[in-house]
Scaffold this active site. Structure first.
Site, short mmCIF file in Angstrom:
data_model
loop_
_atom_site.label_atom_id
_atom_site.label_comp_id
_atom_site.label_asym_id
_atom_site.label_seq_id
_atom_site.Cartn_x
_atom_site.Cartn_y
_atom_site.Cartn_z
N VAL A 45 -4.32 7.95 9.12
CA VAL A 45 -3.46 8.78 8.24
C VAL A 45 -2.31 7.98 7.84
CG1 VAL A 45 -4.12 11.18 9.08
CG2 VAL A 45 -2.14 9.62 10.23
N CYS A 46 -2.39 6.69 7.79
CA CYS A 46 -1.35 5.67 7.38
C CYS A 46 -1.83 5.21 5.90
CB CYS A 46 -1.17 4.57 8.12
SG CYS A 46 0.19 3.33 7.90
N ILE A 47 -0.89 5.33 5.11
CA ILE A 47 -0.95 4.71 3.76
C ILE A 47 -0.31 3.68 3.20
CG2 ILE A 47 -2.30 6.62 2.87
CD1 ILE A 47 0.53 7.52 1.70
#
Length: 325
Positions: free
Chosen positions: A173-175
């Site tokens: 869930v890291c962009i």
């Protein structure tokens, strides 16, 4: 430098010396304490809360409480210490955190572990906080991160960090990689190896773990402890909202730099996803440990040390070939 990630690598088996995988010992020592497994749930709001932290500590697992409810940290430390459990909290680097650390020292509330937790840990802000912690709470084991280079590991260790956390943006869930162009996404395992060669103290691999086999691979390439988000998200006990669609139960999982955590759309480097409900956390922990015991037996040993010595191959196409469990 060879660049590869978890799905590009296969570990090569050695002759098995145990009669049953249950003989294999997955325990690991970090600082003054030993834990059941080299695994720690990510210090994120939809992964850990006080109840889960307590359960993990009671059952011999390492945990790191998140830092997003600042007021709750002092009562949390008091409660855990009263119960005779390990205390492990997170801090940021803003001005108020210095006063918080001084409060702990003044009140004699010495946590066993403090994790300095920011996205780009190779910074003067982190170095200053390490030094402040070491001066105020010399007995506390300080974990600092996150970083992605040998220079960063050396600099944080030299500043007094007892362990460093490696991984910039490989999480589910890291962009960061998309928003900034920077990070270890897509080559997290190679970054871990690169950093581990420079490290004199323990490294915590953080991010990019998608399967239990990735835990063994992290240990092989130098991790003492492996931080995991998505595999621990979506359980019955997990904090966060639940929704039902077409009879299927889902739970939310969002990044620590997402607008859902921040409450505003500013410097967003995280996103929210919905994961299928996974049942009880205890069942996942048992399965994880059994799989790691199997990894040790394939490595030809009786404990985690065996995994560190195995050979490996880099496979050109992903080893999964589209397979999922």
């Amino acid at each position: 430098m060879k660049v590869f990630d978890y799905e590009d690598v296969q570990l090569i088996p050695n002759k098995c010396i145990v009669n049953s995988r249950s003989e294999c010992d997955t325990t690991v020592t970090l600082g003054k304490h030993s834990f059941k497994m080299p695994v720690v749930p990510a210090n994120m709001q939809t992964i850990i809360d006080e109840t889960i932290a307590e359960t993990l500590a009671e059952n011999g697992y390492f945990y790191i409480m998140h830092r997003f409810d600042e007021e709750a940290r002092v009562p949390f430390i008091k409660k855990m210490q009263q119960k005779g459990l390990i205390t492990s909290i997170s801090v940021g680097v803003k001005e108020g955190e210095y006063a918080f650390v001084e409060t702990l020292a003044r009140e004699g509330l010495v946590p066993d572990y403090v994790t300095i937790d920011i996205a780009h840990g190779h910074s003067n802000a982190v170095i200053n906080m390490i030094q402040h912690l070491k001066k105020s709470l010399p007995e506390t084991f300080v974990i600092a991160g996150n970083v992605g280079t040998p220079e960063a590991v050396r600099e944080l260790e030299n500043a007094g960090a007892d362990a460093t956390k490696v991984g910039i943006g490989p999480g589910k869930v890291c962009i960061t990689k998309i928003k900034t162009g920077f990070g270890t996404g897509g080559w997290q395992l190679a970054a871990l190896r690169w950093c581990a060669k420079a490290a004199r103290k323990p490294i915590i691999a953080d991010g990019g773990i998608r399967t239990h086999g990735d835990i063994a691979k992290s240990v092989r390439f130098g991790a003492t402890m492996v931080m995991i988000g998505s595999l621990f998200a979506g359980h019955e006990e997990s904090p966060g909202e639940t929704k039902v669609e077409d009879g299927v139960v889902y739970k939310e999982y969002f990044g620590s730099a997402s607008e859902f955590q921040k409450g505003e759309k500013k410097n967003v480097e995280g996103k929210k996803i919905w994961l299928r409900h996974k049942g009880k956390l205890a069942d996942t922990l048992v399965e994880m440990q059994q799989d790691l015991q199997s990894s040790i037996s394939y490595a030809g040993g009786r404990d985690l040390e065996a995994i560190r010595k195995v050979d490996y191959v880099i496979v050109k196409n992903s080893i999964f070939n589209g397979d999922t469990i």
